[in-house]
Design a protein around this motif. Sequence first.
Motif, PDB file in Angstrom:
ATOM      1  N   GLY A   1      26.997   9.837  -7.723  1.00  0.00           N
ATOM      2  CA  GLY A   1      27.639   8.949  -6.736  1.00  0.00           C
ATOM      3  C   GLY A   1      26.825   7.681  -6.549  1.00  0.00           C
ATOM      4  N   GLY A   2      25.495   7.839  -6.600  1.00  0.00           N
ATOM      5  CA  GLY A   2      24.602   6.696  -6.434  1.00  0.00           C
ATOM      6  C   GLY A   2      24.806   5.662  -7.532  1.00  0.00           C
ATOM      7  N   ILE A   3      24.942   6.118  -8.765  1.00  0.00           N
ATOM      8  CA  ILE A   3      25.140   5.174  -9.878  1.00  0.00           C
ATOM      9  C   ILE A   3      26.407   4.355  -9.643  1.00  0.00           C
ATOM     10  CG2 ILE A   3      25.488   4.930 -12.377  1.00  0.00           C
ATOM     11  CD1 ILE A   3      23.911   7.546 -12.752  1.00  0.00           C
ATOM     12  N   LYS A   4      27.454   5.042  -9.232  1.00  0.00           N
ATOM     13  CA  LYS A   4      28.725   4.337  -8.967  1.00  0.00           C
ATOM     14  C   LYS A   4      28.558   3.346  -7.825  1.00  0.00           C
ATOM     15  CE  LYS A   4      31.516   8.282 -10.064  1.00  0.00           C
ATOM     16  NZ  LYS A   4      32.370   9.310  -9.468  1.00  0.00           N
ATOM     17  N   ALA A   5      27.994   3.818  -6.722  1.00  0.00           N
ATOM     18  CA  ALA A   5      27.876   2.962  -5.531  1.00  0.00           C
ATOM     19  C   ALA A   5      27.022   1.735  -5.829  1.00  0.00           C
ATOM     20  CB  ALA A   5      27.285   3.761  -4.371  1.00  0.00           C
ATOM     21  N   VAL A   6      25.915   1.942  -6.555  1.00  0.00           N
ATOM     22  CA  VAL A   6      25.022   0.817  -6.837  1.00  0.00           C
ATOM     23  C   VAL A   6      25.704  -0.175  -7.784  1.00  0.00           C
ATOM     24  CG1 VAL A   6      22.854   0.148  -7.961  1.00  0.00           C
ATOM     25  CG2 VAL A   6      22.890   2.062  -6.342  1.00  0.00           C
ATOM     26  N   ALA A   7      26.414   0.337  -8.787  1.00  0.00           N
ATOM     27  CA  ALA A   7      27.128  -0.560  -9.709  1.00  0.00           C
ATOM     28  C   ALA A   7      28.171  -1.371  -8.938  1.00  0.00           C
ATOM     29  CB  ALA A   7      27.788   0.253 -10.830  1.00  0.00           C
ATOM     30  N   LEU A   8      28.892  -0.711  -8.037  1.00  0.00           N
ATOM     31  CA  LEU A   8      29.893  -1.417  -7.220  1.00  0.00           C
ATOM     32  C   LEU A   8      29.229  -2.450  -6.313  1.00  0.00           C
ATOM     33  CD1 LEU A   8      32.077   1.672  -6.253  1.00  0.00           C
ATOM     34  CD2 LEU A   8      32.843  -0.281  -7.631  1.00  0.00           C
ATOM     35  N   PHE A   9      28.092  -2.075  -5.767  1.00  0.00           N
ATOM     36  CA  PHE A   9      27.347  -2.990  -4.886  1.00  0.00           C
ATOM     37  C   PHE A   9      26.944  -4.254  -5.651  1.00  0.00           C
ATOM     38  CE2 PHE A   9      22.954  -3.822  -2.924  1.00  0.00           C
ATOM     39  CZ  PHE A   9      23.455  -4.625  -1.918  1.00  0.00           C
ATOM     40  N   TYR A  10      26.339  -4.062  -6.811  1.00  0.00           N
ATOM     41  CA  TYR A  10      25.916  -5.217  -7.610  1.00  0.00           C
ATOM     42  C   TYR A  10      27.132  -6.059  -8.021  1.00  0.00           C
ATOM     43  CZ  TYR A  10      21.162  -3.326  -7.882  1.00  0.00           C
ATOM     44  OH  TYR A  10      19.897  -2.872  -7.579  1.00  0.00           O
ATOM     45  N   ASN A  11      28.209  -5.374  -8.351  1.00  0.00           N
ATOM     46  CA  ASN A  11      29.432  -6.067  -8.738  1.00  0.00           C
ATOM     47  C   ASN A  11      29.972  -6.922  -7.583  1.00  0.00           C
ATOM     48  OD1 ASN A  11      30.958  -6.529 -10.940  1.00  0.00           O
ATOM     49  ND2 ASN A  11      32.357  -4.805 -10.646  1.00  0.00           N
ATOM     50  N   GLN A  12      29.963  -6.334  -6.397  1.00  0.00           N
ATOM     51  CA  GLN A  12      30.430  -7.048  -5.192  1.00  0.00           C
ATOM     52  C   GLN A  12      29.571  -8.267  -4.892  1.00  0.00           C
ATOM     53  OE1 GLN A  12      31.660  -5.859  -1.634  1.00  0.00           O
ATOM     54  NE2 GLN A  12      32.823  -4.052  -2.240  1.00  0.00           N
ATOM     55  N   LEU A  13      28.273  -8.122  -5.104  1.00  0.00           N
ATOM     56  CA  LEU A  13      27.370  -9.247  -4.838  1.00  0.00           C
ATOM     57  C   LEU A  13      27.696 -10.414  -5.764  1.00  0.00           C
ATOM     58  CD1 LEU A  13      23.873  -7.586  -4.332  1.00  0.00           C
ATOM     59  CD2 LEU A  13      25.403  -8.540  -2.628  1.00  0.00           C
TER      60      LEU A  13
ATOM     61  N   SER B   1      22.448  -7.673  10.131  1.00  0.00           N
ATOM     62  CA  SER B   1      23.621  -8.511  10.358  1.00  0.00           C
ATOM     63  C   SER B   1      23.954  -9.387   9.153  1.00  0.00           C
ATOM     64  CB  SER B   1      23.383  -9.393  11.587  1.00  0.00           C
ATOM     65  OG  SER B   1      22.214 -10.162  11.388  1.00  0.00           O
ATOM     66  N   HIS B   2      23.010  -9.530   8.223  1.00  0.00           N
ATOM     67  CA  HIS B   2      23.256 -10.333   7.023  1.00  0.00           C
ATOM     68  C   HIS B   2      24.479  -9.781   6.272  1.00  0.00           C
ATOM     69  CE1 HIS B   2      22.597 -12.050   3.031  1.00  0.00           C
ATOM     70  NE2 HIS B   2      21.760 -12.909   3.577  1.00  0.00           N
ATOM     71  N   PRO B   3      25.331 -10.681   5.725  1.00  0.00           N
ATOM     72  CA  PRO B   3      26.563 -10.220   5.056  1.00  0.00           C
ATOM     73  C   PRO B   3      26.324  -9.246   3.892  1.00  0.00           C
ATOM     74  CG  PRO B   3      26.353 -12.648   4.985  1.00  0.00           C
ATOM     75  CD  PRO B   3      25.279 -12.153   5.867  1.00  0.00           C
ATOM     76  N   ILE B   4      25.139  -9.250   3.321  1.00  0.00           N
ATOM     77  CA  ILE B   4      24.871  -8.335   2.197  1.00  0.00           C
ATOM     78  C   ILE B   4      25.043  -6.876   2.637  1.00  0.00           C
ATOM     79  CG2 ILE B   4      22.360  -8.136   2.562  1.00  0.00           C
ATOM     80  CD1 ILE B   4      22.080  -8.156  -0.515  1.00  0.00           C
ATOM     81  N   PHE B   5      24.790  -6.600   3.927  1.00  0.00           N
ATOM     82  CA  PHE B   5      24.892  -5.216   4.390  1.00  0.00           C
ATOM     83  C   PHE B   5      26.348  -4.733   4.405  1.00  0.00           C
ATOM     84  CE2 PHE B   5      20.711  -6.466   5.958  1.00  0.00           C
ATOM     85  CZ  PHE B   5      19.955  -5.407   5.512  1.00  0.00           C
ATOM     86  N   GLN B   6      27.263  -5.665   4.669  1.00  0.00           N
ATOM     87  CA  GLN B   6      28.671  -5.280   4.644  1.00  0.00           C
ATOM     88  C   GLN B   6      29.080  -4.893   3.229  1.00  0.00           C
ATOM     89  OE1 GLN B   6      30.365  -4.695   7.451  1.00  0.00           O
ATOM     90  NE2 GLN B   6      31.775  -3.763   5.959  1.00  0.00           N
ATOM     91  N   LYS B   7      28.531  -5.625   2.242  1.00  0.00           N
ATOM     92  CA  LYS B   7      28.837  -5.303   0.850  1.00  0.00           C
ATOM     93  C   LYS B   7      28.260  -3.936   0.473  1.00  0.00           C
ATOM     94  CE  LYS B   7      29.419 -10.036  -0.531  1.00  0.00           C
ATOM     95  NZ  LYS B   7      30.420 -10.446  -1.478  1.00  0.00           N
ATOM     96  N   ALA B   8      27.080  -3.669   0.993  1.00  0.00           N
ATOM     97  CA  ALA B   8      26.458  -2.370   0.719  1.00  0.00           C
ATOM     98  C   ALA B   8      27.301  -1.246   1.333  1.00  0.00           C
ATOM     99  CB  ALA B   8      25.033  -2.343   1.270  1.00  0.00           C
ATOM    100  N   ILE B   9      27.744  -1.467   2.566  1.00  0.00           N
ATOM    101  CA  ILE B   9      28.591  -0.480   3.253  1.00  0.00           C
ATOM    102  C   ILE B   9      29.860  -0.211   2.438  1.00  0.00           C
ATOM    103  CG2 ILE B   9      30.168  -0.271   5.227  1.00  0.00           C
ATOM    104  CD1 ILE B   9      27.694   0.140   6.421  1.00  0.00           C
ATOM    105  N   ASN B  10      30.498  -1.299   2.004  1.00  0.00           N
ATOM    106  CA  ASN B  10      31.731  -1.148   1.228  1.00  0.00           C
ATOM    107  C   ASN B  10      31.495  -0.387  -0.064  1.00  0.00           C
ATOM    108  OD1 ASN B  10      32.937  -2.663   3.196  1.00  0.00           O
ATOM    109  ND2 ASN B  10      32.957  -4.578   2.016  1.00  0.00           N
ATOM    110  N   ALA B  11      30.414  -0.740  -0.758  1.00  0.00           N
ATOM    111  CA  ALA B  11      30.124  -0.087  -2.037  1.00  0.00           C
ATOM    112  C   ALA B  11      29.835   1.397  -1.835  1.00  0.00           C
ATOM    113  CB  ALA B  11      28.944  -0.777  -2.712  1.00  0.00           C
TER     114      ALA B  11
ATOM    115  N   THR C   1      33.111   3.179  -1.147  1.00  0.00           N
ATOM    116  CA  THR C   1      33.916   3.376  -2.354  1.00  0.00           C
ATOM    117  C   THR C   1      33.275   4.424  -3.269  1.00  0.00           C
ATOM    118  OG1 THR C   1      34.393   1.021  -2.183  1.00  0.00           O
ATOM    119  CG2 THR C   1      35.170   2.144  -4.170  1.00  0.00           C
ATOM    120  N   GLY C   2      31.963   4.339  -3.426  1.00  0.00           N
ATOM    121  CA  GLY C   2      31.257   5.251  -4.340  1.00  0.00           C
ATOM    122  C   GLY C   2      31.261   6.691  -3.858  1.00  0.00           C
ATOM    123  N   PHE C   3      31.144   6.891  -2.550  1.00  0.00           N
ATOM    124  CA  PHE C   3      31.017   8.248  -2.013  1.00  0.00           C
ATOM    125  C   PHE C   3      32.273   8.744  -1.304  1.00  0.00           C
ATOM    126  CE2 PHE C   3      26.620   7.250  -2.764  1.00  0.00           C
ATOM    127  CZ  PHE C   3      26.033   8.468  -3.060  1.00  0.00           C
ATOM    128  N   GLY C   4      33.208   7.801  -1.057  1.00  0.00           N
ATOM    129  CA  GLY C   4      34.415   8.198  -0.340  1.00  0.00           C
ATOM    130  C   GLY C   4      34.134   8.563   1.112  1.00  0.00           C
TER     131      GLY C   4
END
Length: 454
Positions: free
Chosen positions: A439-451, A371-381, A384-387
């Motif tokens: 796809g992982g590189i993109k998603a993780v970069a987006l995740f870190y960026n979102q954080l 439920s922590h908000p970080i999970f929503q950011k992970a979901i979003n990333a 976006t990364g995998f479509g």
Amino acid sequence: MKLIDYIESRRDENLNELKEFLRIPSVSTKSEHKPDIERAAQWVAEKLRTAGLENVEIAQTKMHPLVYGESLHAPGKPTILFYGHYDVQPAEPLDLWTTPAFEPTVRGGSLFGRGTADDKGQVHIHLKAIEALKKTTGQIPLNVKVMIEGEEEIGSVSLWDFVQKNRERLKADALVVSDTSMLARGVPSITYGLRGLNYYQIELTGPAQDLHSGVFGGAVPNPITILAEMIAKLHDKNFRVTVPGFYDRVQTLSRREREALNSLPWKEKDFRKTVGAPGLCGEKGYTIVERLWTRPTLDINGIWGGYMDEGAKTVIPSKAWAKFSTRLVPNQDPAKIAKQVERHIRKLLPKTVTAQFEVLSTGKPWVASYSHPIFQKAINALETGFGKKAVFIREGGSIPFVTQMHDTFKVPCVLLGFGLPDENAHAPDEHIALENYFGGIKAVALFYNQLASQ
Ligand code: BES
Ligand code: MN
Ligand code: MN
């Protein structure tokens, strides 16, 4: 999107660099590979520096070194601790590999080689994501601490000691790990539960030495027969473990979680195909997904003794051995389970043999709320990364460190898996799908960026 363009432009370089990492046979369990372990640690340290991390250190331990690096130039922004492992499982049996284990090769959209999925490929995803952030923004936009160990596949023997001694330095708002799988191809997944693991070995001794089976057979105990009989009694006809007390503290699933897990886009057909056995089995009253992720099990991992070479030898062996393990779920206590297992086994054995029972390692299960908000950011990333929309899953494998971190630091643990269940981790022809690596590189970069952008 500068970040994504940069990552796209580095495809070939990144893949070639990962291959370099994979060519180092950093098998943690075999002493002959000690120089390769050292080499892999050096390699990781160098790449941490290229990614823009500072204070990079190869920390020596009683066994294999641990590599650490950090970037702390984002005051007010969150701090994450990324954890992974550079050690790998042995490649044996070698003759079952289509191409050699330590000569990474691309075939049919996947990269083959030991460590591609578990865990070098997934570690590399994060290193390249961090590097992309550094290269495109000039500064890593959040605080990152990276810890890559070399003993995961042998039970992380030195890790906890290091964590205790560096409590302050390792402090973070969240733990990020990529050492798990996606539910299926095209289904980005976040894991919120893992099973624990106790590992045991038993040695039975009957006669004081090997005996001629013609001269002695029929009048003496055969430790292999006795071991086999004992093992056969460890499950009942409903495939439940017979160890008294084994299920006593097992948490029952809420109806809601049960429904959620059973309605995931998981296909029994794919599972059957991956397993490749003529049929399946498991604990009565539970679906396959429940059996794999939420129920405790006991498995024999090896059994040996007597004559195992070419041709025939008429012998009654003096000794027989087995390795076995229990996967544990919340709220089973590993120490308690180990005692119950030993007691049960000793009860099952006749007085005609002696038994040496050893617990090789223990590890707690883990399950946590997301439920922590970080999970929503992970979901979003991930989306976006995998479509594709991401799902929350549990898994049957074990990463004891995740439980330790969660219990000690009370931080959210975000497990982003980029492997697939049929990618042969620990087995011949291990591989990772290139779409998930890139796809992982993109998603993780987006995740870190979102954080960083809260
Ligand atoms: N990456 C795996 C753990 C894993 C596998 C998690 C599959 C989720 C799904 C890890 O490298 C591993 O192999 N762990 C061992 C336990 C360890 C203590 C040796 C395992 O699960 O057997
Ligand atoms: Mn792993
Ligand atoms: Mn592993």
